[in-house]
Each structure stands twice: as C-alpha cells, then as structure tokens.
Enzyme design. Structure first.
Site, PDB file in Angstrom:
ATOM      1  N   ASP A  64       0.866  -1.178   0.000  1.00 32.24           N
ATOM      2  CA  ASP A  64       0.000   0.000   0.000  1.00 32.24           C
ATOM      3  C   ASP A  64       0.909   1.236   0.000  1.00 32.24           C
ATOM      4  O   ASP A  64       2.128   1.143   0.098  1.00 32.24           O
ATOM      5  CB  ASP A  64      -0.942  -0.041   1.214  1.00 32.24           C
ATOM      6  CG  ASP A  64      -2.185   0.814   0.985  1.00 32.24           C
ATOM      7  OD1 ASP A  64      -3.206   0.583   1.632  1.00 32.24           O
ATOM      8  OD2 ASP A  64      -2.119   1.711   0.124  1.00 32.24           O
TER       9      ASP A  64
HETATM   10  C1  GLC Z   1      -4.445   4.273  -0.121  1.00 31.74           C
HETATM   11  C2  GLC Z   1      -5.318   3.093   0.267  1.00 31.74           C
HETATM   12  C3  GLC Z   1      -5.412   2.045  -0.799  1.00 31.74           C
HETATM   13  C4  GLC Z   1      -5.320   2.710  -2.162  1.00 31.74           C
HETATM   14  C5  GLC Z   1      -3.883   3.222  -2.276  1.00 31.74           C
HETATM   15  C6  GLC Z   1      -3.667   3.982  -3.599  1.00 31.74           C
HETATM   16  O1  GLC Z   1      -3.779   4.745   1.013  1.00 31.74           O
HETATM   17  O2  GLC Z   1      -5.020   2.422   1.496  1.00 31.74           O
HETATM   18  O3  GLC Z   1      -6.653   1.353  -0.609  1.00 31.74           O
HETATM   19  O4  GLC Z   1      -5.600   1.788  -3.197  1.00 31.74           O
HETATM   20  O5  GLC Z   1      -3.525   4.038  -1.186  1.00 31.74           O
HETATM   21  O6  GLC Z   1      -4.404   5.157  -3.596  1.00 31.74           O
END
Ligand code: GLC
Length: 732
Positions: free
Chosen positions: A277
């Site tokens: 993430d």
């Molecule tokens: C965010 C979220 C994730 C998302 C990623 C890209 O912090 O936790 O669900 O897909 O970053 O935006």
C-alpha cells in the site's frame, strides 16, 4: 455438470492456455536475463508523480526504466505518451502498467461498496464493475485497486464504507463478482483490467475503529473470518493483492511473511503481483519493525512484497543490500517475474491500445447505476405504511443539505465521478412532481453544521407541505480512509433539526446518506419511515425518488449490524453464545434484592444488548412469508449433501424482491461456533400473490461441520426465520 459445449471448449483451450503460459514464462526468463539491476528495481517501483502534462524529467526516467507503473497519475494523453516512450525509447521496451483507485465506478459512480453489498446482488454488482472496467480502460487504465475485502465489524472505522460486509460468505460472493467484472473473460481484452484484492490482511479489525491501528487476530479467527473473501478472490483469478497498513499480531502486513509467503504463495499458490500500500514499506520504520529505510526494504522484499507503491526504499537500498548479501537476486527476480507476468497477461507487450479518449457515461451505465442504487437502499422503518407516497400529494418539503449535494451523493473514493453527471434527490423529485410541488430548504450548510439559523425556514416549509422528506446523514468527507469517528450519531444539529421540524406535525420520512451504520434511535422514532441510502452514487437521486413513490420497491438488506449505541461495538450477528447468554427478559437493572439470582448474563445495565437493526434486515412494501422448511434428511452421513428448501410467498398486491438467507448453527463443536453463520442467499422476484421455493445445500466436509446437531434457517434476516434441526452423523 458443465454444459457439454463449455466442457468441449475447456478441453480444447486447456492445452492452449498452458502453452500460452509457457510462452509467457519463457519470454519473461529471457527478459530478466537481459535486465540490469536498475531496470529490475524500476519494474518494482510504482510512482504517483506523473503530472499533467507529463514532465520532461518523468519522460527521462521512463526512458531509463526507472518506473514499472504509475498510480492515480496523469490523464489519458499523458499515459499514452508515457507508454510510447517506455515501449519505443527505453532499452528493453517494457510497457508500463497504469493503476487507479476504481473503487465503485469510474465516470459512472455506483453506490459505495458497503451500499452495493446491501443489494445482496453479486450479478448486478458484477455488471456495474464491468461498466467501470469499460470506462476506465477507455482512458488507458489497466489496473483497479479493488475489491477491498476487509471484513469489518466496527462502524467507527471510516473504511467500513469500502468493504463488502461484516460477513465472509457475503464478502466472498461480492469479491468474486467484482474480480470477474474487472477482469472479464480475458485480461488481455481491451476492456478488461486487473483487479486487486486488498488489504491483505486483517485491516478491518483495527483496534478501537481507528484507521491504521493495530490488529490482534488469532489464527483461527483469521482463517475463518478475515481470509475467506481473499481466498475467494484468488480462486476467482484476481491478478494482484495489496498489502495492508496494519500490523497483524505485531508484525506489519507489509513485512509479514506468514501472510505473504506461507498463506498467499505456499498455501494458495498465488502467482500474481503483491503491491504494497501507499508508502507502506517505508512505514515499517514507524511500526518499529524496521530500523531504517534499508532495513524496511530488506524486510518487505524478503517477506514477499513484489512492487513498492510510492516510497523508494527498494530503488535506493537494494543494490547495497544485494552487495552485502542481505537480499538475493533470486528474490528480486521472483518479484520482477510477477510484474512482467501481469503485463504479459494484460496484453501490454502486445501493444494493447493506450486510448486517449474520455470515458463516456452511457444510458445503459446510468440505468445500471440507478438499479444498483435502488437495490442497495434499505427500508429500515415504515410506520403506518407511510411509504410509498401517493402521487396525489400536492407538496413535499425537502429538507437537509444532502438532498442536493453531488459530491456527498457519490461518497468516498469517487475520484473520476463528475458532479455534473450526478442527479440529486432534489432534482429527481422536482422532475417527478414538478418544481412547484417541491419546497427545498437546506436548513444547514452541511452535515456538520450546528447553526440553527435555518430551522425556522425548515419548519415553515414543513407546515406548508403534505409530507416532509428529511435528508440526513454524513457528508462524503466523514467517510473512507482516515475518517474514523468516535461517535456514530448524526453529525451537527441534524437530530435537533428533525425534532424542530416535527413540531409542524406532518408525516416525515428520513433518507439517510452515510458510509457506515449510524446511531439515530430518537430521530428514527420521530420519523414515520426511514430509507438508508448509504452514498448512492451518480443515479442515487432518481433511485430514491422512485422508491419514495413506489415506482420501485425497497429490497436492500443490511450487510452490517447497526448498534443502538457506539458502546456496544464490536457487535455482529455471527457471535458466540457465551456461557451466560442474555435473554430479552434480562433488560434493565435488577433492582431490589442485591443477590438477585437473575440478570447474571452477558448484557448491559444501560442499553438493550440487541442491535438496533440486525445483519440481513430490510423491509419491503410487499409482505413476504417464509414457510414449509424441508430438509432432504434429518441425519446427514459423511460425504452426503444436505438440501434445504423453503417456500417464499408474496402476500401483497405488488411485485417485489426478497433476499432469502440461509444460516446454520453447529450447536456443539470442538471450538464453539457462532450462533448463526450465513451459508447461502438468493434474491427472489415474486409477483403479487406468487409463491416460489428456494433451495440451498451444504456438505459437512465443505463447511468443516463436525458430528452433532446443526440448526438451519431460511430467513429474511439474521434474527428471525424458519428453522429445523438435523444431525451430522459423527461416523467418519
Ligand atoms: C491508499 C489506500 C489504498 C489505495 C492506495 C492507492 O492509502 O489504502 O486502498 O488503493 O492508497 O491510492
């Protein structure tokens, strides 16, 4: 049995797909052999730094192979130019893969995922996802960071809005539909895109409902509740997983080899990409799991992460770690292989078109959005049959800022939705009744507003109207990531507004927009009827107007338990019975004799221990009856399959849908079993007076049932229904 033709096709294509896979693996091996370390680490790096228009420095980095992927970056033309550079001007012509948070729609915004789950209609959710895939791929996006499959039982957690319910069976059905919706029959099709099961794993169990907080989940619970939706996504062929921000039992998910290697690779044989993430690798330092960025890089790679989102620890530190023997090239090559495999499977190496157009919202997409919004809205109360409203009404008062707020109607994670496309409830009501029949008073500036200055106008409009429609709930900004709330009441002065408007003495309907269960007992008591609309998306307004006036009939069922108060949390239907289960006679404080023998049960002194509204609950304008539950046997032998049937009758004069739910309870087991567990559901359409038979089945082995008595229900929700008992024969 598979239809003969399908079996024949499978027979013919199986060797072909095996041959294709072997060809891809051979091409990957050849590529990896030619790649420099920097090119490998570039493939493992995902950036968000593509401005519009794409900058010269980013173009140069792409030429050097510095990035393998971009997320939420650039516009269609920028992505096309970036792809052209990667495939024509870089040394090895490796294409880029473009990811984006396509969470509940792209240009057409569907209800938030928790709202979609309330439809209990995986087929329709799959159709909506297919629409999202068509729209997103038409702007050159290849990879959706969805479905989010985090089971959550704590409405304080803002991301409960993105999930697919509190129940693993329902979440698994929805996750499967979403994966198929995005990925279609072939990932390489121009309108297919890779899906991403996230966040792996346990993120929804954040302590105290505070986002990113620690999770402590015993392995038995992890495997029974939190992992099944992810396994279902893997079985559905999901192309990627995303790690989670949370620490699981003290080990951050992004550095957790138990999750990423033992479960995902060794047990489940997953061969796709595992992307971290956002900056989650670097955050291993904050977790107190890594000493510094180099340590974080090493631990995340060795734990099984394959692509680094936004932080650059791998590109910055793996070369030295490699030299020092703290990581090995084999691990790096494994990661690169998963990324190149994804790109081959997406057809990117075969010059998949990189469109520069603009996604168009079609009439069909709007119709799907309206249907899904209507099916997701839950009728929680309908006192005296106030709804559906009669078209003979001469004037309605529409009160509350959420009646006409496009951004709030779309909800969290709707980055490609356009306010101009949104049809608000106010507009839909004005269209349905005629503007002269609709009195609109926002009364508050937004859902958080505490100023009563607008109350007088609201009361006046109520006095001049036949019916009052109060649009209540949460704005978009109160829901989603990093949006946890310690209290679940209606924000601002909304509850007071309802009590003020009630003085007009007119029938009142509440329409609640929210990204989570809210607690609004006293407000609901003042309202004649309550429709829970979540954040219903682009076509939420027409869906709500149709439900209010009976042009469609509510059929939504709660995918999450609604507590009476935040003090009850966590509160969910699939709970254990305890050694001292409370009974409804236990309510209140057993005053008088201090050693009163009653009341020593698992309850509260100050609130009814039951939910405000149970999981699976939802009313209709029709009157359904479930009866005649029948079991194929009362004694199930090992290897036998149990078939359960029941009749559902529509005793009303209108056609409507009912969602029949199938629950079981293993009454005794080596490890205590929940008092109910969902093991099937069917959305059934019934004409006036029509009766249909629903059929469910289960096999003991499939459900790890032990010998002993098992109760089964066919029910309209998790608290009622018709039941029967059978015996699982203990003989093995
Ligand atoms: C965010 C979220 C994730 C998302 C990623 C890209 O912090 O936790 O669900 O897909 O970053 O935006």
């Amino acid at each position: 049995m598979l239809p003969r033709t399908f079996a024949l096709v499978l027979l013919l294509t199986a060797p072909l797909s095996a041959q294709l896979s072997q060809d891809i693996e051979r091409r990957i091996t050849g590529l990896i052999a030619r790649m420099t370390l920097e090119e490998k680490l570039g493939q493992m790096s995902q950036s968000t730094a593509m401005q519009i228009p794409i900058s010269a420095s980013i173009k140069e980095e792409i030429r050097r192979g510095r990035w393998g992927s971009f997320l939420n970056a650039g516009g269609p033309a920028d992505r096309a130019e970036a792809q052209r550079i990667a495939m024509e001007e870089s040394r090895l012509h490796i294409p880029l893969v473009f990811g984006r948070d396509v969470i509940h729609g792209f240009r057409t915004v569907f209800p938030i995922p928790l709202g979609e789950a309330a439809s209990w209609d995986p087929d329709l959710i799959g159709q909506a996802t297919r629409t999202a895939a068509r729209e997103a791929t038409s702007e050159g996006i290849h990879w959706a960071f969805a479905p989010m499959l985090d089971i959550a039982r704590d409405p304080r957690w803002g991301r409960i809005s993105e999930g697919a319910s509190e129940d693993p069976w329902l979440a698994a059905a929805i996750g499967t539909a979403v994966v198929h919706g995005f990925q279609g029959n072939s990932l390489a099709a121009p309108d297919s895109m890779a899906a991403c099961a996230k966040h792996f794993a346990g993120y929804g169990a954040a302590e105290a409902g505070r986002d990113y907080n620690s999770t402590w989940i015993p392995e038995s619970l992890l495997r029974e509740v939190y992992l099944p939706p992810f396994l279902a996504a893997k079985e559905a062929g999901v192309a990627s997983f995303m790690t989670a921000f949370n620490a699981l039992n003290g080990v951050p998910s992004t550095g957790n080899a138990f999750l990423l290697r033992k479960i995902l690779r060794d047990e489940w044989k997953f061969d796709g990409v595992v992307v971290s993430d956002y900056t989650a690798i670097e955050e291993l330092i904050q977790h107190g799991f890594a000493a510094d960025s180099a340590d974080a890089a090493r631990k995340a790679l060795n734990a099984g992460v394959g692509m680094e989102m936004v932080s650059t620890d791998w590109f910055d530190h793996l070369p030295r770690l490699l030299r020092d023997g703290q990581v090995d090239m084999k691990t790096i090559d494994e990661a690169v292989r998963t990324i190149l495999r994804l790109k081959f499977r997406l057809g990117l190496f075969d010059h998949r078109p990189q469109p520069v157009g603009e996604a168009q919202i079609t009439a069909e997409a709007k119709e799907t959005a309206k249907r899904l919004a209507a099916e997701s809205i839950v009728l929680l109360k309908n006192g005296n049959g106030l709804l559906p409203l009669s078209r003979s009404i001469s004037r309605v008062a529409v009160i509350g800022p959420l009646a006409d707020s496009a951004m709030d109607q779309m909800g969290a994670w709707a980055m490609d939705g356009r306010p101009a496309d949104v049809q608000s409830s106010l507009a839909a009501l004005q269209q349905k009744l005629g503007p002269d029949h609709v009195l609109y008073v926002p009364a508050l500036k937004n859902s958080r507003d505490t100023d009563h200055a607008g109350f007088a106008a609201a009361e006046d409009a109520a006095r001049r109207a036949d019916v009052v429609l109060l649009f209540l709930g949460e704005e978009q900004i109160l829901s989603g990531e990093a949006r946890s709330r310690a209290f679940l009441g209606l924000p601002g002065a909304q509850a007071e507004l309802v009590q003020a408007v009630a003085k007009a003495g007119k029938p009142m309907v509440g329409i609640v927009f929210a990204g989570r269960p809210l607690t609004f007992h006293d407000t609901a008591a003042a309202l004649g009827s309550v429709l829970y609309a979540w954040h219903p998306g682009t076509m939420g307004g027409p869906a709500i107007a149709d439900l209010l006036f009976g042009d469609s009939v509510p059929s939504g069922k709660l995918p999450i338990t609604f507590p009476r108060t935040v003090g009850q949390i966590p509160l969910y239907y699939a709970h254990l019975n305890t050694g001292r289960p409370p009974s409804l006679t236990d309510l209140g404080i057993p005053l008088g004799n201090p050693v009163n023998p009653t009341g020593y049960t698992s309850k509260y002194l100050d609130v009814d221990f039951t939910p405000e509204y149970p999981f699976g609950f939802g009313l209709s304008y029709a009157d359904f009856a479930i009866s005649n539950l029948r079991l194929s046997t009362s004694r199930l032998l090992p290897g036998q399959r149990l078939t359960v049937t029941a009749d559902i009758e529509n005793r009303s004069k209108i056609a409507a849908d009912e969602v029949a739910q199938f629950y079981i309870h293993q009454r005794t087991a080596t490890v205590s079993r929940p008092v109910r567990e969902l093991r099937g559901f069917q959305r059934v359409h019934l004409g006036p007076g029509e009766k249909k038979t629903v059929t469910f089945s289960l096999t003991p082995s499939g459900l790890l049932l032990e010998g002993g008595p098992v109760d089964v229900w066919v029910a309209p929700d998790s608290a009622t229904g018709v039941s029967a008992r059978l015996l699982i024969d203990p003989r093995r």
